[in-house]
Design an enzyme around this catalytic site. Structure first.
Site, PDB file in Angstrom:
ATOM      1  N   ASN A  11       0.876  -1.077   0.097  1.00 46.44           N
ATOM      2  CA  ASN A  11       0.108   0.142  -0.049  1.00 46.44           C
ATOM      3  C   ASN A  11       0.965   1.233   0.058  1.00 46.44           C
ATOM      4  OD1 ASN A  11      -1.834   2.090   0.557  1.00 46.44           O
ATOM      5  ND2 ASN A  11      -2.415   1.474   2.672  1.00 46.44           N
ATOM      6  N   LYS A  42       0.242   4.083  -0.170  1.00 46.27           N
ATOM      7  CA  LYS A  42      -0.430   5.433   0.380  1.00 46.27           C
ATOM      8  C   LYS A  42      -0.184   6.820  -0.464  1.00 46.27           C
ATOM      9  CE  LYS A  42       0.233   3.330   4.835  1.00 46.27           C
ATOM     10  NZ  LYS A  42       0.125   3.529   6.303  1.00 46.27           N
ATOM     11  N   HIS A  70      -9.378   0.691   5.223  1.00 47.40           N
ATOM     12  CA  HIS A  70      -8.069   1.119   5.589  1.00 47.40           C
ATOM     13  C   HIS A  70      -8.374   1.980   6.921  1.00 47.40           C
ATOM     14  CE1 HIS A  70      -3.936   2.315   6.449  1.00 47.40           C
ATOM     15  NE2 HIS A  70      -3.628   1.430   5.820  1.00 47.40           N
ATOM     16  N   GLU A 104      -6.834   4.505   7.807  1.00 50.71           N
ATOM     17  CA  GLU A 104      -6.372   5.942   7.688  1.00 50.71           C
ATOM     18  C   GLU A 104      -7.772   6.516   7.189  1.00 50.71           C
ATOM     19  OE1 GLU A 104      -2.626   5.407   5.614  1.00 50.71           O
ATOM     20  OE2 GLU A 104      -1.686   4.695   7.566  1.00 50.71           O
ATOM     21  N   GLU A 111      -5.306  -5.368  10.532  1.00 48.34           N
ATOM     22  CA  GLU A 111      -4.222  -4.354  10.545  1.00 48.34           C
ATOM     23  C   GLU A 111      -4.478  -3.448  12.090  1.00 48.34           C
ATOM     24  OE1 GLU A 111      -2.259  -3.119   6.771  1.00 48.34           O
ATOM     25  OE2 GLU A 111      -4.139  -1.730   7.119  1.00 48.34           O
ATOM     26  N   GLY A 118       2.307   1.981  10.719  1.00 43.71           N
ATOM     27  CA  GLY A 118       3.313   3.235  10.483  1.00 43.71           C
ATOM     28  C   GLY A 118       4.055   3.549  11.877  1.00 43.71           C
ATOM     29  N   SER A 127       3.155  -2.509  10.391  1.00 45.33           N
ATOM     30  CA  SER A 127       4.862  -2.470  10.644  1.00 45.33           C
ATOM     31  C   SER A 127       5.547  -3.856   9.987  1.00 45.33           C
ATOM     32  CB  SER A 127       5.291  -1.923  11.972  1.00 45.33           C
ATOM     33  OG  SER A 127       4.816  -0.629  12.050  1.00 45.33           O
TER      34      SER A 127
END
Ligand code: PEP
Length: 264
Positions: free
Chosen positions: A11, A13, A97, A99, A170, A176, A216
């Site tokens: 991904n 991003k 996701h 985010e 996730e 991240g 991560s």
């Protein structure tokens, strides 16, 4: 038990530029030609999607979008529809996701609407689920991921779930941050998700669904994660931007022992 081919997806991003995208695609094409045992995928920013489809054409690497709008078309300035994603030759889309959920305010219902239009348009879907740190500390991980999964999957035909859905677990606290779930933590949630999938779509479908881990993932932790029986590859953020890390993850992730049987 059926085996599932690990799916290692990057991904990207909101990262990279045109030159970096092209260079990464050339390396990825080379990697794919080595026929790593994992299925590979990349999810570039929208603006590079058509380029990446073209660069990776014939490589066997899945190309998808990071989200899609929930409506077919219309006055939604700045948005991209599932049909447009399909029109440029991409085959997959990520929905839910963290985010998008946490930075863009997407609710479970929004995620389901995106998933529905993606499937109706012919795109396969990666559905992301995962708990925040507060939710984990409060002991509600199972409730949160079960709810997110149920909202995403309930009512879908078993065959659609089996063939067109990938789930990515996730944990939000691992994305991240450099923190990753231990293999035991990941396996516990992955096994739970597979049990819930069996309730929602039947055991046969549940056994076929690839459940990726994300958060991560790096070359030094992928093998231990991938050795877990219910971890079927990874959704990789930061480490997918560097070809050497992504290639190492693709090779290590797919070399871990897998359950015997066929795959999809
Ligand atoms: C992600 O964004 O899906 C992700 C897993 O990111 P990272 O690997 O950087 O934690």
């Amino acid at each position: 038990m059926s085996a599932r081919t690990p799916f290692i997806a990057g991904n990207w991003k909101m990262n990279l530029d045109r030159v970096a995208v092209r260079s990464l695609c050339r390396h990825l094409t080379q990697l794919a030609s080595e026929k790593p045992p994992a299925r590979l995928g990349v999810f570039p920013p929208f603006i590079y999607l058509a380029d990446v489809v073209s660069e990776l054409s014939g490589s066997g690497i899945v190309v998808g979008a990071q989200t899609c709008h929930a409506r077919e078309s219309g006055a939604f300035t700045g948005e991209i529809s599932a049909r447009m994603i399909r029109d440029v030759g991409a085959t997959h889309v990520i929905v839910g996701h963290s985010e998008r959920r946490h930075l863009c305010g997407e609710t479970d219902a929004d995620v389901r609407a995106r998933l529905d239009i993606a499937l109706a348009t012919g795109l396969d879907v990666i559905l992301c689920v995962g708990e925040t740190l507060d939710e984990r500390k409060a002991g509600s991980t199972a409730d949160v991921v079960s709810r997110q999964l149920a909202v995403g999957v309930s009512g879908l035909p078993a065959d659609t779930v089996a063939r067109r859905l990938t789930v990515a677990y996730e944990p939000v606290w691992a994305i991240g941050t450099g923190l990753n779930a231990t293999p035991a933590q990941a396996q516990e949630v992955h096994a739970l998700l597979r049990a819930r999938l069996a309730e929602l779509a039947g055991d046969a479908a549940a056994q076929r669904v690839v459940v990726q881990y994300g958060g991560s993932v790096k070359p030094d932790n992928i093998a231990a994660l991938e050795a877990c029986p219910d971890v079927d590859g990874a959704l990789v953020g930061g480490a997918s931007l560097d070809f050497r890390s992504f290639a190492a993850i693709a090779r290590l992730g797919a070399s871990a022992p897998r359950p015997a049987g066929s795959d999809r």
